[in-house]
Scaffold this motif. Sequence first.
Motif, PDB file in Angstrom:
ATOM      1  N   SER A  38       4.602  14.821 -36.652  1.00 20.92           N
ATOM      2  CA  SER A  38       5.463  14.100 -37.416  1.00 20.92           C
ATOM      3  C   SER A  38       5.941  12.683 -36.753  1.00 20.92           C
ATOM      4  O   SER A  38       6.644  12.012 -36.988  1.00 20.92           O
ATOM      5  CB  SER A  38       6.538  14.665 -37.818  1.00 20.92           C
ATOM      6  OG  SER A  38       7.424  15.202 -36.821  1.00 20.92           O
ATOM      7  N   GLY A  39       5.264  12.549 -35.520  1.00 16.97           N
ATOM      8  CA  GLY A  39       5.779  11.262 -34.601  1.00 16.97           C
ATOM      9  C   GLY A  39       5.187   9.902 -34.910  1.00 16.97           C
ATOM     10  O   GLY A  39       3.966  10.145 -35.351  1.00 16.97           O
ATOM     11  N   ARG A  40       5.854   9.121 -34.907  1.00 12.87           N
ATOM     12  CA  ARG A  40       5.097   7.660 -35.197  1.00 12.87           C
ATOM     13  C   ARG A  40       4.187   7.206 -34.075  1.00 12.87           C
ATOM     14  O   ARG A  40       3.619   6.367 -34.395  1.00 12.87           O
ATOM     15  CB  ARG A  40       6.309   6.692 -35.184  1.00 12.87           C
ATOM     16  CG  ARG A  40       7.507   6.874 -36.390  1.00 12.87           C
ATOM     17  CD  ARG A  40       8.253   5.934 -36.764  1.00 12.87           C
ATOM     18  NE  ARG A  40       7.560   4.550 -37.159  1.00 12.87           N
ATOM     19  CZ  ARG A  40       8.100   3.517 -37.024  1.00 12.87           C
ATOM     20  NH1 ARG A  40       9.280   3.179 -36.298  1.00 12.87           N
ATOM     21  NH2 ARG A  40       7.536   2.417 -37.523  1.00 12.87           N
ATOM     22  N   THR A  41       4.248   7.802 -33.083  1.00 21.00           N
ATOM     23  CA  THR A  41       3.392   7.323 -31.889  1.00 21.00           C
ATOM     24  C   THR A  41       1.975   7.973 -32.107  1.00 21.00           C
ATOM     25  O   THR A  41       1.009   7.848 -31.079  1.00 21.00           O
ATOM     26  CB  THR A  41       3.776   7.655 -30.507  1.00 21.00           C
ATOM     27  OG1 THR A  41       4.258   9.098 -30.274  1.00 21.00           O
ATOM     28  CG2 THR A  41       5.204   6.975 -30.317  1.00 21.00           C
ATOM     29  N   ALA A  42       1.707   8.872 -33.276  1.00 18.84           N
ATOM     30  CA  ALA A  42       0.525   9.909 -33.171  1.00 18.84           C
ATOM     31  C   ALA A  42      -0.659   8.867 -33.589  1.00 18.84           C
ATOM     32  O   ALA A  42      -1.860   9.251 -32.869  1.00 18.84           O
ATOM     33  CB  ALA A  42       0.816  10.705 -34.219  1.00 18.84           C
ATOM     34  N   SER A  43      -0.363   7.848 -34.310  1.00 18.28           N
ATOM     35  CA  SER A  43      -1.481   6.853 -34.660  1.00 18.28           C
ATOM     36  C   SER A  43      -1.052   5.441 -35.226  1.00 18.28           C
ATOM     37  O   SER A  43       0.117   5.248 -35.376  1.00 18.28           O
ATOM     38  CB  SER A  43      -2.384   7.550 -35.835  1.00 18.28           C
ATOM     39  OG  SER A  43      -1.697   7.561 -36.868  1.00 18.28           O
ATOM     40  N   GLU A  44      -2.004   4.377 -35.408  1.00 16.80           N
ATOM     41  CA  GLU A  44      -1.350   3.193 -35.896  1.00 16.80           C
ATOM     42  C   GLU A  44      -0.929   3.539 -37.338  1.00 16.80           C
ATOM     43  O   GLU A  44      -0.029   2.755 -37.578  1.00 16.80           O
ATOM     44  CB  GLU A  44      -2.762   2.373 -35.998  1.00 16.80           C
ATOM     45  CG  GLU A  44      -3.133   1.896 -34.697  1.00 16.80           C
ATOM     46  CD  GLU A  44      -4.376   0.776 -34.684  1.00 16.80           C
ATOM     47  OE1 GLU A  44      -4.500   0.414 -35.918  1.00 16.80           O
ATOM     48  OE2 GLU A  44      -4.889   0.443 -33.585  1.00 16.80           O
ATOM     49  N   ALA A  45      -1.447   4.412 -38.145  1.00 18.80           N
ATOM     50  CA  ALA A  45      -1.150   4.407 -39.432  1.00 18.80           C
ATOM     51  C   ALA A  45       0.388   5.093 -39.453  1.00 18.80           C
ATOM     52  O   ALA A  45       1.343   4.847 -40.183  1.00 18.80           O
ATOM     53  CB  ALA A  45      -2.037   5.278 -40.196  1.00 18.80           C
ATOM     54  N   ALA A  46       0.583   5.968 -38.426  1.00 23.39           N
ATOM     55  CA  ALA A  46       1.984   6.646 -38.476  1.00 23.39           C
ATOM     56  C   ALA A  46       2.903   5.412 -37.836  1.00 23.39           C
ATOM     57  O   ALA A  46       4.087   5.445 -38.290  1.00 23.39           O
ATOM     58  CB  ALA A  46       1.879   7.908 -37.429  1.00 23.39           C
ATOM     59  N   ALA A  47       2.551   4.559 -36.988  1.00 24.70           N
ATOM     60  CA  ALA A  47       3.452   3.589 -36.454  1.00 24.70           C
ATOM     61  C   ALA A  47       4.021   2.890 -37.526  1.00 24.70           C
ATOM     62  O   ALA A  47       4.999   2.122 -37.737  1.00 24.70           O
ATOM     63  CB  ALA A  47       2.743   2.966 -35.336  1.00 24.70           C
ATOM     64  N   LEU A  48       3.063   2.493 -38.692  1.00 21.31           N
ATOM     65  CA  LEU A  48       3.352   1.475 -39.724  1.00 21.31           C
ATOM     66  C   LEU A  48       4.276   2.558 -40.765  1.00 21.31           C
ATOM     67  O   LEU A  48       4.614   1.923 -41.786  1.00 21.31           O
ATOM     68  CB  LEU A  48       2.211   1.082 -40.362  1.00 21.31           C
ATOM     69  CG  LEU A  48       1.211   0.376 -39.228  1.00 21.31           C
ATOM     70  CD1 LEU A  48       0.155  -0.218 -40.173  1.00 21.31           C
ATOM     71  CD2 LEU A  48       2.156  -1.000 -38.835  1.00 21.31           C
ATOM     72  N   THR A  49       4.470   3.647 -40.634  1.00 19.68           N
ATOM     73  CA  THR A  49       5.210   4.481 -41.553  1.00 19.68           C
ATOM     74  C   THR A  49       6.826   4.517 -41.380  1.00 19.68           C
ATOM     75  O   THR A  49       6.793   5.051 -40.000  1.00 19.68           O
ATOM     76  CB  THR A  49       4.411   5.848 -41.701  1.00 19.68           C
ATOM     77  OG1 THR A  49       3.342   5.684 -42.063  1.00 19.68           O
ATOM     78  CG2 THR A  49       5.341   6.816 -42.908  1.00 19.68           C
ATOM     79  N   ASP A  50       7.717   4.845 -42.071  1.00 19.63           N
ATOM     80  CA  ASP A  50       8.972   4.768 -41.641  1.00 19.63           C
ATOM     81  C   ASP A  50       9.097   6.281 -41.058  1.00 19.63           C
ATOM     82  O   ASP A  50       8.702   7.362 -41.837  1.00 19.63           O
ATOM     83  CB  ASP A  50       9.839   4.674 -42.783  1.00 19.63           C
ATOM     84  CG  ASP A  50      11.352   4.966 -43.000  1.00 19.63           C
ATOM     85  OD1 ASP A  50      12.039   4.259 -42.293  1.00 19.63           O
ATOM     86  OD2 ASP A  50      11.859   6.062 -43.309  1.00 19.63           O
ATOM     87  N   SER A  51      10.138   6.338 -40.454  1.00 21.30           N
ATOM     88  CA  SER A  51      10.424   7.869 -39.526  1.00 21.30           C
ATOM     89  C   SER A  51      10.663   8.945 -40.556  1.00 21.30           C
ATOM     90  O   SER A  51      10.278  10.116 -40.361  1.00 21.30           O
ATOM     91  CB  SER A  51      11.374   7.541 -38.666  1.00 21.30           C
ATOM     92  OG  SER A  51      10.978   6.691 -37.543  1.00 21.30           O
ATOM     93  N   ASP A  52      11.726   8.609 -41.584  1.00 23.06           N
ATOM     94  CA  ASP A  52      12.092   9.515 -42.400  1.00 23.06           C
ATOM     95  C   ASP A  52      10.877   9.836 -43.358  1.00 23.06           C
ATOM     96  O   ASP A  52      10.824  11.161 -43.742  1.00 23.06           O
ATOM     97  CB  ASP A  52      13.249   9.040 -43.256  1.00 23.06           C
ATOM     98  CG  ASP A  52      14.503   9.018 -42.281  1.00 23.06           C
ATOM     99  OD1 ASP A  52      14.564   9.609 -41.228  1.00 23.06           O
ATOM    100  OD2 ASP A  52      15.568   8.109 -42.852  1.00 23.06           O
ATOM    101  N   ARG A  53      10.105   8.936 -43.859  1.00 16.01           N
ATOM    102  CA  ARG A  53       9.184   9.263 -44.751  1.00 16.01           C
ATOM    103  C   ARG A  53       8.086   9.902 -43.935  1.00 16.01           C
ATOM    104  O   ARG A  53       7.448  11.014 -44.698  1.00 16.01           O
ATOM    105  CB  ARG A  53       8.493   7.771 -45.224  1.00 16.01           C
ATOM    106  CG  ARG A  53       7.288   8.126 -46.139  1.00 16.01           C
ATOM    107  CD  ARG A  53       6.885   6.767 -46.748  1.00 16.01           C
ATOM    108  NE  ARG A  53       5.330   7.102 -47.449  1.00 16.01           N
ATOM    109  CZ  ARG A  53       5.016   7.527 -48.247  1.00 16.01           C
ATOM    110  NH1 ARG A  53       5.905   8.373 -49.147  1.00 16.01           N
ATOM    111  NH2 ARG A  53       3.837   7.882 -48.800  1.00 16.01           N
ATOM    112  N   LEU A  54       7.870   9.701 -42.798  1.00 16.71           N
ATOM    113  CA  LEU A  54       7.013  10.456 -42.204  1.00 16.71           C
ATOM    114  C   LEU A  54       7.071  11.834 -41.972  1.00 16.71           C
ATOM    115  O   LEU A  54       6.199  12.817 -42.052  1.00 16.71           O
ATOM    116  CB  LEU A  54       6.563   9.864 -40.669  1.00 16.71           C
ATOM    117  CG  LEU A  54       5.367  10.184 -40.009  1.00 16.71           C
ATOM    118  CD1 LEU A  54       4.052   9.952 -40.628  1.00 16.71           C
ATOM    119  CD2 LEU A  54       5.195   9.564 -38.503  1.00 16.71           C
ATOM    120  N   ARG A  55       8.424  12.098 -41.647  1.00 13.58           N
ATOM    121  CA  ARG A  55       8.777  13.733 -41.363  1.00 13.58           C
ATOM    122  C   ARG A  55       8.769  14.500 -43.014  1.00 13.58           C
ATOM    123  O   ARG A  55       8.646  15.459 -42.810  1.00 13.58           O
ATOM    124  CB  ARG A  55      10.335  13.711 -41.101  1.00 13.58           C
ATOM    125  CG  ARG A  55      10.450  13.252 -39.478  1.00 13.58           C
ATOM    126  CD  ARG A  55      11.920  13.706 -38.822  1.00 13.58           C
ATOM    127  NE  ARG A  55      11.923  13.148 -37.453  1.00 13.58           N
ATOM    128  CZ  ARG A  55      12.347  11.998 -37.266  1.00 13.58           C
ATOM    129  NH1 ARG A  55      12.803  11.288 -37.905  1.00 13.58           N
ATOM    130  NH2 ARG A  55      12.500  11.776 -35.900  1.00 13.58           N
TER     131      ARG A  55
END
Length: 644
Positions: free
Chosen positions: A428-445
């Motif tokens: 669920s980390g934003r550092t996992a990939s470019e797509a994750a980095a562009l996703t809001d943290s709450d939405r990613l979780r």
Amino acid sequence: MTAELVRGQNHTLPQTRLEIRVSAGSPVVAGATLGDENGVVRGAEWIAHPGSPQLPGLEVSQQAAAGHRLAVDLEALPETVHRVTVLLALPVGVGGPTRFGTTAAPFVAVTGLDGTEIATFTLTGLDAESAVSALELYRRQGAWKVRAVGQGYAAGLAEMLADQGLAGAAELAASIQEAVARSLARSVAPPPPRTPEGDRVRHASGAADPGPAPATLPQPPAATPVPPAADPGPTPGGPINYAHPRRLHAAPPTPPPTAPPAPPGQAAQPVAGDATGWSMDERLYNQIWGMFEDLARAAAAYRSAVDFADSRMDQELDRSLSDPRNRIGGAGDRAREEARAKRDELTARAREVLDRDLAQLAAEAAVVEPALPAAYAGWDNPVWHAHRVPMELPMALRLGDLHLPERTGLRIPLLVRLPLERGIWVDSGRTASEAAALTDSDRLRRLAMETAVLHAARLLAVYPPGEFSVHVIDPAGSAAGPLAPLVDAAVLAGPPAAGPQGVASVLAHLTRRVDLVQMAVRAGAADSLPPDLDTGEQLLVVNDFPHGFDDRAVTQLRYLADEGPAVGVHLLMVADREDAHAYGPVLDPLWRSLLRITPVADSHLADPWVGHAWTYEPPVTPPGSRVLEQVLAAVTAARKAAGR
């Protein structure tokens, strides 16, 4: 027209009676192995070599020489044989070269009985290797193909045979070399090897390889099918059996469906289940991994050809512009135009071959996907609308899809064997990939937890009633929304555990279960287990790790990750590894033990053949669909009917 193959490329064989001609710069040992549907050599009797040169449908040379002719009759091979691998090795202890890098690159040609070349392959790029798998003939959808392999082995013939699953490889390799040493023949001067562009040239030692060699990599998560083995049956002393189920090596008594004969010049029409196996599920499982391997090798061949074309253009430009007279004026421009035109021609030819292979795989995927059982099917497959909880455990489970950039629309299901042999980590980390980095943290979780819920629901839906339980740890209660389908359907073993006390209670319960079952299995005393112990498979879903976990809880979690899968306790963690940084390296073994997947598309999985970075697509339900609720309702109904 002769197909000049590069490493990883394949070509359909128009006939089944063939000769394989080998030309080398010094005497070599030539042999061939027979492989089953998993590529495994079952015994020494499946190997043709100078000491035993004849097998049904196969004959090799009885001595080492610089030139060989191997005879192959594919129709005469046993039905259990699905692969023929041609091996070359340098003789040991005869005073010749000890590695292929010091001799001219071997050249291999597959020809008809009239000598007409069907496919050729020059094994460039070899260095310290003293044995090499040159090429393989393999059965695919009822037709035979040839693939250029070029996989070298620095440890020689023994390592190569062991890599194909042969028991006693070192002893057999030694006996082959002894037989060769006793009857080493006088070598003959071979014709110069052929380069990929078709010209006969002499290769210097260490000549440039037109493409990257397919490295033998550690098995990536769920990247290759596990070779089947006999089911060990029930554990003595009781009904509990925590050994992973396997299948027999032997071919099934009835052959899988085959496609009708294709018109001349056209590829065979694909058929769902056109692979070996005892059941349709097993045949589809093997077929999916065959498609995965074909796509990996087709893309590798194309990339290798493009790299070679670019390298050749650069070399031609360097040679042309090294003459000062060509650096200015029309001569230099013409040289550059000719080099680019040749590069474009080679690239276009490679793309044409790739498009042909991709079209065939897309046609196969179009017939395979609708035929998949629920455990293998995507959530948009209509099979889920009529799903009934099965009475037997399926072979595998779909975790998502994989694709390559050459054709992103061609998706291969990512399957893992059941029972799970390792836990799963939804990153669920934003550092996992470019797509994750562009996703809001709450939405990613939230997406990560929704992905975990879909996996848990699928596991509940494919296990027989009452044989699978799901526990949830949600320390802060932050996953109430994504967990609602599981909670509302009453399919969880208990309410999601929250707070330090809830975390400790669930971990203590599952740790006790692992301890008790381990002791019972080791002692052969399954009947001594407490009557209230649930002997079914258990899944622990952990949200937002490591928040809410103290040192004792972390230790218990690591214990469950290491010891749990062998006795039916599995982890499904939703976590950001960066959040666990405070624990330092103590958690590294935990992360390494888990299969990492992502809630957004990410290219982090590699295959074991050529090391491609595959893009993983997580599972999703169709927008507006209530398929998840319908499936969980079916699970609840099945449990009630079974009295669980």
